[in-house]
Design a protein around this motif. Structure first.
Motif, mmCIF file in Angstrom:
data_model
loop_
_atom_site.group_PDB
_atom_site.id
_atom_site.type_symbol
_atom_site.label_atom_id
_atom_site.label_comp_id
_atom_site.label_asym_id
_atom_site.label_seq_id
_atom_site.Cartn_x
_atom_site.Cartn_y
_atom_site.Cartn_z
ATOM 1 N N ARG A 126 46.953 36.685 0.562
ATOM 2 C CA ARG A 126 47.262 35.316 1.122
ATOM 3 C C ARG A 126 46.765 34.226 0.348
ATOM 4 O O ARG A 126 45.655 34.124 -0.145
ATOM 5 C CB ARG A 126 46.785 35.362 2.781
ATOM 6 N N GLU A 171 51.591 36.372 11.346
ATOM 7 C CA GLU A 171 50.080 36.054 10.912
ATOM 8 C C GLU A 171 49.161 35.652 12.048
ATOM 9 O O GLU A 171 47.945 36.083 12.087
ATOM 10 C CB GLU A 171 50.268 35.245 9.811
ATOM 11 N N HIS A 176 57.127 33.763 2.441
ATOM 12 C CA HIS A 176 56.510 32.472 3.318
ATOM 13 C C HIS A 176 57.549 32.225 4.776
ATOM 14 O O HIS A 176 58.612 32.066 4.740
ATOM 15 C CB HIS A 176 56.698 31.174 2.683
ATOM 16 N N GLU A 235 52.663 42.345 6.281
ATOM 17 C CA GLU A 235 52.367 43.155 5.005
ATOM 18 C C GLU A 235 52.941 44.313 4.952
ATOM 19 O O GLU A 235 53.734 44.705 3.983
ATOM 20 C CB GLU A 235 50.941 43.100 4.833
ATOM 21 N N GLN A 272 53.170 28.772 7.888
ATOM 22 C CA GLN A 272 51.888 29.887 7.551
ATOM 23 C C GLN A 272 51.726 29.785 5.911
ATOM 24 O O GLN A 272 52.134 29.277 5.087
ATOM 25 C CB GLN A 272 52.538 31.327 7.504
ATOM 26 N N GLU A 273 50.473 30.565 5.712
ATOM 27 C CA GLU A 273 49.901 30.512 4.321
ATOM 28 C C GLU A 273 51.042 31.653 3.388
ATOM 29 O O GLU A 273 51.782 32.511 4.131
ATOM 30 C CB GLU A 273 48.631 31.300 4.080
ATOM 31 N N LEU A 298 52.523 34.447 1.335
ATOM 32 C CA LEU A 298 51.922 35.924 1.358
ATOM 33 C C LEU A 298 52.408 36.631 0.008
ATOM 34 O O LEU A 298 53.897 36.586 -0.196
ATOM 35 C CB LEU A 298 52.548 36.651 2.620
#
Length: 314
Positions: A215, A93, A194, A176, A198-199, A201
């Motif tokens: 996200r 990401e 995840h 993605e 990170q955020e 997904l």
């Protein structure tokens, strides 16, 4: 966006690779996957079309220290372990931005240039250092197009080091799109993934196509949460975000409900499954893995087995 990043960076293709590797480039490590199955990826193309029972692919994944810039040191370590190889790379990401933009009404050959000026104020990179590509979903009712923006100099450095080491880059993709390798059946699947730090997904995939992605902030440490933390609120918060994504998929994209909810999360993910399950009618499953990042390197490798990426033809 098959090979889209690389259209103007093909000067290393003179070398003949002797192996095939899947790489996942995370913020502080590069994860390398090598299959234990013989033959080339093309000869094993059935891996991309057979039911889920073919996965995970047999192989070994390991990580190499990486600071986001020391490509030479990292790729030297990969070369020392495997020699010249064909590489499929998935960027983490932190190495790209994905933007949903209005699709310009221009001829196909002018689309990338038009998109450049559409997104220039939405990204952190200056126009002169933007490497851009795009992909579209078959669900085009919204008139949107997905634009991937990366640092051109960084990708050029990657390409130059690859040439020096004798690697051939088959393609560069993103998290993605890597999700499209997990399921190849006729159902739509909500995948909640995840990577540590990170955020979150959330993606919906069906028959090797990415139909939706989102996200979500607020879950960067979910892999560090205890089973008690999950039980006392965190699982319900996650369920709420899953429901929001499912509502969008069904109401805005006018799709049937997803067939399953699948979690690719580290930490106490086995404890998370029953907690999320109680909030949904769909089956909630855990995707088994040694680590989420190593699983991404396996998914990267599986992209070599077929043309699973869709998108811009630059």
């Amino acid at each position: 966006m098959k090979n889209g990043f690389l259209n103007k960076l093909t000067f290393w293709r003179q070398n003949i690779p002797v192996g095939e590797l899947g790489l996942y480039v995370a913020a502080d490590s590069i994860y390398v996957f090598k299959s234990n199955v013989g033959g080339t990826a093309e000869q094993r193309a059935d891996l991309a079309t057979e039911p889920q029972s073919k996965f995970p692919i047999e192989g070994v994944s390991y990580k190499i220290a990486f600071d986001g810039d020391n490509w030479t040191e990292a790729f030297t370590a990969i070369f020392d372990g495997h020699g010249a190889a064909k590489l499929q790379i998935v960027l983490g990401e932190s190495f790209y931005q994905l933007i949903a933009a209005d699709k310009p009404n221009v001829p196909a050959e002018e689309l990338k240039q038009a998109l450049l000026w559409s997104v220039k104020d939405l990204v952190s990179e200056p126009v002169s250092n933007i490497q851009l590509d795009y992909f579209e979903s078959s669900l085009t009712a919204s008139g949107k197009i997905n634009v991937v923006v990366a640092n051109k100099q960084q990708l050029s450095n990657l390409a130059q080091v690859s040439e020096e080491k004798g690697f051939v880059i088959a393609g560069i993709s993103i998290e993605e799109l890597a999700m499209t390798t997990i399921f190849q059946d006729d159902l739509s699947h909500m995948i909640v993934s995840h990577v540590s730090g990170q955020e979150l997904l959330l993606t919906v995939v069906k028959q090797g196509e990415l139909l939706m992605q989102r996200r979500v902030r607020g879950f960067t440490q979910i892999d560090k949460a205890s089973a008690q933390d999950l039980e006392f609120g965190l699982a319900d918060n996650l369920s709420l975000e899953i429901q929001r994504s499912m509502d969008y998929f069904e109401s805005q994209l006018r799709q049937a409900p997803v067939g399953s909810i699948d979690l690719l999360i580290g930490g106490e993910y086995q404890a998370l499954v029953p907690l999320v399950s109680q909030n949904f009618n769909q089956n909630v499953n855990a995707i088994q893995h040694d680590s989420v990042s190593s699983h991404f390197s396996m998914m990267s490798y599986s992209l070599l087995a077929g043309s699973l990426l869709t998108g811009g033809k630059a």
